[in-house]
Scaffold this motif. Sequence first.
Motif, PDB file in Angstrom:
ATOM      1  N   ALA A  43       1.152  -1.540  -0.104  1.00  0.00           N
ATOM      2  CA  ALA A  43       0.183   0.189  -0.130  1.00  0.00           C
ATOM      3  C   ALA A  43       0.640   0.982  -0.265  1.00  0.00           C
ATOM      4  CB  ALA A  43      -1.271   0.062   0.985  1.00  0.00           C
ATOM      5  N   LEU A  44       0.308   2.222  -1.130  1.00  0.00           N
ATOM      6  CA  LEU A  44       0.879   3.600  -0.818  1.00  0.00           C
ATOM      7  C   LEU A  44       0.436   4.911  -0.782  1.00  0.00           C
ATOM      8  CD1 LEU A  44       3.328   2.887  -4.234  1.00  0.00           C
ATOM      9  CD2 LEU A  44       4.182   2.726  -1.811  1.00  0.00           C
ATOM     10  N   LEU A  45       1.128   6.032  -0.235  1.00  0.00           N
ATOM     11  CA  LEU A  45      -0.120   6.910  -0.780  1.00  0.00           C
ATOM     12  C   LEU A  45      -0.080   7.155  -2.246  1.00  0.00           C
ATOM     13  CD1 LEU A  45      -0.813   9.422   1.270  1.00  0.00           C
ATOM     14  CD2 LEU A  45       0.991  10.594   0.236  1.00  0.00           C
ATOM     15  N   ASP A  46      -2.228   6.760  -2.113  1.00  0.00           N
ATOM     16  CA  ASP A  46      -2.387   7.140  -3.438  1.00  0.00           C
ATOM     17  C   ASP A  46      -2.292   9.196  -4.347  1.00  0.00           C
ATOM     18  OD1 ASP A  46      -3.209   6.751  -5.848  1.00  0.00           O
ATOM     19  OD2 ASP A  46      -4.944   6.627  -5.869  1.00  0.00           O
ATOM     20  N   ARG A  47      -0.853   9.051  -3.815  1.00  0.00           N
ATOM     21  CA  ARG A  47      -0.620  10.768  -4.342  1.00  0.00           C
ATOM     22  C   ARG A  47       0.671  10.721  -5.205  1.00  0.00           C
ATOM     23  NH1 ARG A  47      -1.140  15.321  -0.212  1.00  0.00           N
ATOM     24  NH2 ARG A  47       1.049  14.546   0.581  1.00  0.00           N
ATOM     25  N   CYS A  48       1.195  10.906  -6.189  1.00  0.00           N
ATOM     26  CA  CYS A  48       2.317  11.694  -6.302  1.00  0.00           C
ATOM     27  C   CYS A  48       2.480  12.869  -6.996  1.00  0.00           C
ATOM     28  CB  CYS A  48       1.962  11.191  -8.690  1.00  0.00           C
ATOM     29  SG  CYS A  48       4.115  11.391  -8.768  1.00  0.00           S
ATOM     30  N   PRO A  49       4.065  12.972  -5.692  1.00  0.00           N
ATOM     31  CA  PRO A  49       5.082  13.781  -4.952  1.00  0.00           C
ATOM     32  C   PRO A  49       5.112  15.114  -6.243  1.00  0.00           C
ATOM     33  CG  PRO A  49       6.898  12.107  -5.237  1.00  0.00           C
ATOM     34  CD  PRO A  49       5.162  11.497  -5.792  1.00  0.00           C
ATOM     35  N   HIS A  50       4.597  14.530  -7.442  1.00  0.00           N
ATOM     36  CA  HIS A  50       5.052  15.891  -7.936  1.00  0.00           C
ATOM     37  C   HIS A  50       3.468  16.724  -8.378  1.00  0.00           C
ATOM     38  CE1 HIS A  50       5.231  17.315 -13.488  1.00  0.00           C
ATOM     39  NE2 HIS A  50       5.788  17.614 -12.305  1.00  0.00           N
ATOM     40  N   ARG A  51       2.603  16.562  -8.678  1.00  0.00           N
ATOM     41  CA  ARG A  51       1.895  17.745  -9.163  1.00  0.00           C
ATOM     42  C   ARG A  51       0.490  16.485  -8.818  1.00  0.00           C
ATOM     43  NH1 ARG A  51       5.081  20.146  -9.757  1.00  0.00           N
ATOM     44  NH2 ARG A  51       5.029  22.344 -11.135  1.00  0.00           N
ATOM     45  N   PHE A  52       0.770  15.659  -8.012  1.00  0.00           N
ATOM     46  CA  PHE A  52      -0.197  14.592  -6.638  1.00  0.00           C
ATOM     47  C   PHE A  52      -1.430  13.973  -7.160  1.00  0.00           C
ATOM     48  CE2 PHE A  52       0.736  19.271  -5.407  1.00  0.00           C
ATOM     49  CZ  PHE A  52       1.484  19.266  -5.172  1.00  0.00           C
ATOM     50  N   ALA A  53      -1.054  13.739  -8.597  1.00  0.00           N
ATOM     51  CA  ALA A  53      -2.544  12.715  -9.355  1.00  0.00           C
ATOM     52  C   ALA A  53      -1.997  11.706  -8.732  1.00  0.00           C
ATOM     53  CB  ALA A  53      -1.735  12.335 -11.385  1.00  0.00           C
ATOM     54  N   PRO A  54      -2.948  10.492  -8.586  1.00  0.00           N
ATOM     55  CA  PRO A  54      -3.148   9.510  -7.909  1.00  0.00           C
ATOM     56  C   PRO A  54      -2.627   8.497  -8.629  1.00  0.00           C
ATOM     57  CG  PRO A  54      -5.539  10.157  -8.287  1.00  0.00           C
ATOM     58  CD  PRO A  54      -4.524  11.004  -9.362  1.00  0.00           C
ATOM     59  N   LEU A  55      -2.165   7.608  -7.917  1.00  0.00           N
ATOM     60  CA  LEU A  55      -1.002   6.595  -8.650  1.00  0.00           C
ATOM     61  C   LEU A  55      -2.352   5.575  -9.487  1.00  0.00           C
ATOM     62  CD1 LEU A  55       1.884   6.800  -6.348  1.00  0.00           C
ATOM     63  CD2 LEU A  55       1.531   7.036  -8.404  1.00  0.00           C
ATOM     64  N   SER A  56      -3.435   5.091  -8.513  1.00  0.00           N
ATOM     65  CA  SER A  56      -4.440   3.947  -8.621  1.00  0.00           C
ATOM     66  C   SER A  56      -4.840   4.691 -10.738  1.00  0.00           C
ATOM     67  CB  SER A  56      -5.158   4.201  -7.744  1.00  0.00           C
ATOM     68  OG  SER A  56      -5.984   5.550  -7.977  1.00  0.00           O
ATOM     69  N   LYS A  57      -4.748   6.222 -10.916  1.00  0.00           N
ATOM     70  CA  LYS A  57      -5.291   6.554 -12.211  1.00  0.00           C
ATOM     71  C   LYS A  57      -4.314   5.899 -13.528  1.00  0.00           C
ATOM     72  CE  LYS A  57      -8.861   9.786 -10.994  1.00  0.00           C
ATOM     73  NZ  LYS A  57     -10.131   8.212 -11.695  1.00  0.00           N
ATOM     74  N   GLY A  58      -3.029   5.205 -12.740  1.00  0.00           N
ATOM     75  CA  GLY A  58      -1.783   4.701 -13.170  1.00  0.00           C
ATOM     76  C   GLY A  58      -1.118   3.186 -14.019  1.00  0.00           C
ATOM     77  N   GLU A  59      -0.304   2.934 -14.079  1.00  0.00           N
ATOM     78  CA  GLU A  59      -0.051   1.378 -14.658  1.00  0.00           C
ATOM     79  C   GLU A  59       0.932   0.636 -14.288  1.00  0.00           C
ATOM     80  OE1 GLU A  59       1.177   2.241 -18.829  1.00  0.00           O
ATOM     81  OE2 GLU A  59      -0.366   2.728 -19.688  1.00  0.00           O
ATOM     82  N   ARG A  60       0.438  -0.376 -13.820  1.00  0.00           N
ATOM     83  CA  ARG A  60       2.081  -0.820 -13.535  1.00  0.00           C
ATOM     84  C   ARG A  60       2.696  -2.092 -14.227  1.00  0.00           C
ATOM     85  NH1 ARG A  60      -0.192  -4.209  -8.788  1.00  0.00           N
ATOM     86  NH2 ARG A  60       1.202  -5.263  -8.879  1.00  0.00           N
ATOM     87  N   GLU A  61       3.917  -2.224 -14.066  1.00  0.00           N
ATOM     88  CA  GLU A  61       4.921  -2.862 -14.738  1.00  0.00           C
ATOM     89  C   GLU A  61       5.348  -3.959 -13.505  1.00  0.00           C
ATOM     90  OE1 GLU A  61       7.761  -0.059 -15.706  1.00  0.00           O
ATOM     91  OE2 GLU A  61       6.254   0.505 -17.857  1.00  0.00           O
ATOM     92  N   GLY A  62       4.684  -5.142 -13.273  1.00  0.00           N
ATOM     93  CA  GLY A  62       5.429  -5.786 -12.730  1.00  0.00           C
ATOM     94  C   GLY A  62       4.817  -5.378 -10.977  1.00  0.00           C
ATOM     95  N   ASP A  63       5.805  -5.239 -10.263  1.00  0.00           N
ATOM     96  CA  ASP A  63       5.762  -4.449  -9.351  1.00  0.00           C
ATOM     97  C   ASP A  63       6.239  -2.948  -8.833  1.00  0.00           C
ATOM     98  OD1 ASP A  63       4.873  -6.880  -7.844  1.00  0.00           O
ATOM     99  OD2 ASP A  63       6.814  -7.499  -7.189  1.00  0.00           O
ATOM    100  N   THR A  64       6.008  -2.497 -10.322  1.00  0.00           N
ATOM    101  CA  THR A  64       6.421  -1.008  -9.894  1.00  0.00           C
ATOM    102  C   THR A  64       5.017  -0.293 -10.703  1.00  0.00           C
ATOM    103  OG1 THR A  64       8.974  -0.826 -10.363  1.00  0.00           O
ATOM    104  CG2 THR A  64       7.322   0.607 -11.406  1.00  0.00           C
TER     105      THR A  64
END
Length: 342
Positions: A43-64
Motif C-alpha cells: 500500500a502506497l500513498l495514492d498521490r504522486c509527489p510531482h503534481r499529486f495525481a492518484p497513482l491508482s490512475k496509472g499503470e503497473r509494470e510488475g511490482d512497480t
Amino acid sequence: MSWLQNAWYMGAWADEVGSSGLSRQIADKPVYFFRLSNGQIAALLDRCPHRFAPLSKGEREGDTVVCGYHGLAFSAAGKCVRNPFSDRIPAGSDIPAFDIAEKDGIVWLWGGAAGTAEPALIPDFNFVPDTPHSRTVRGYTLMRANYEYGTDNLLDLSHIEFVHKGTFAGQGVIFAGDHSVHADGNTLHSNWWMPDIAPPSVAQGMFPPEAKVDHWLDMRWNAPATMRLNVGVTAHGAGREAGFEVPQAHILTPADDHTTHYFWSSTRYHDLDNPEVDAMLLSLFGDAFDIEDKPMIEAAYDNVRGKDFWKEKPVSLGIDQGGTRARRILEKLIAQEKEVEA
C-alpha cells in the motif's frame, strides 16, 4: 480530527484487492492497495509527489507503479525508481508506504509509522474465511457520518426494537434482557442476556413456536472501531454450548471526519452451499443497515456535524454506556500517543 496512530484499520476485504489494485481513503489519506507478484499486498500513498495525481490512475509494470500523469515510477516501498525525463531521480520524490497485514480475509493497514506495526494487535476475526463447515457472507457500504456515531449505534443494540421493525425487529426481547458493559484492558464488551423468551427472529424455525429460549448478543470492541458480535440462542436453561451462535464482523474505518467505511460479515454453519440463503442474508443485512441504520445515523449526525460531541450534552439512558465508554477509551489512547510525541 486526531486519529489513533498505533492501531490497525481495515482497508478492504482481501478479495477486493486484485491485479488492478484498489484506492480507498483511510483517515484522511488516499491509499492505493495492490498485489505484488508474490501475492502479498502493498500500500502506497495514492498521490504522486510531482503534481499529486492518484497513482491508482496509472499503470503497473510488475511490482512497480507508474504514474499516469508524467511517468514517475515507484517501488512497493514507495521509492521513486525512474524519472522518464532524466537519469536523475528528483529529491523528495519518494512517497509513504504503509505496513499491511492480510489476516482472516481482511486487509489491515497500520496507522502508525512504517516499520512500527504490531501484528499481535490485529483483532481476531478467524470465523470470516469459509471452511468446510462454515459459510460467510460479507458486505460493504459508505456511511456519511463520523465513525464514532457508527460505534455508538453498534454498542447500543437496544435500537433494534425501534430501527429494525422492517427486518429483524427485537419483538420486545431487549426489554426482557439485562445489559452489561465491562472492559478487559482496552477491549470493551457490551453484552445483552435475554433468558426465558419466545424464539427471536434469528431462531425462527429452529424451535417450536411455544418454546422458551435464552438469547444473547455479545459485542466486543477494539479501538479504533472494530467490533465482533456473537448472536446466540439456546433452549431455556440448556447452556450456551447446547445452542447455536452466529458470529458477525462489524468494522468501521474512518475515511475522513464525516465519512465512514462500514464492513460487515455474518457466518453460518448450515445450508453452506445454498445460494438462496446467501442472497437472503445479503439482502437482510444489507437492507438492515442501508435502509434502516444508515439513514438514522446520518440524519442524527447531520444535526451535530462539526460540533463537539460532549459539548452537545448527550442525554444518557444507561443502555448507551457502551458507546460512551468506547469514546472515552479512544480519547485516552489518542491523548497517550500525543504525550509520547510531545
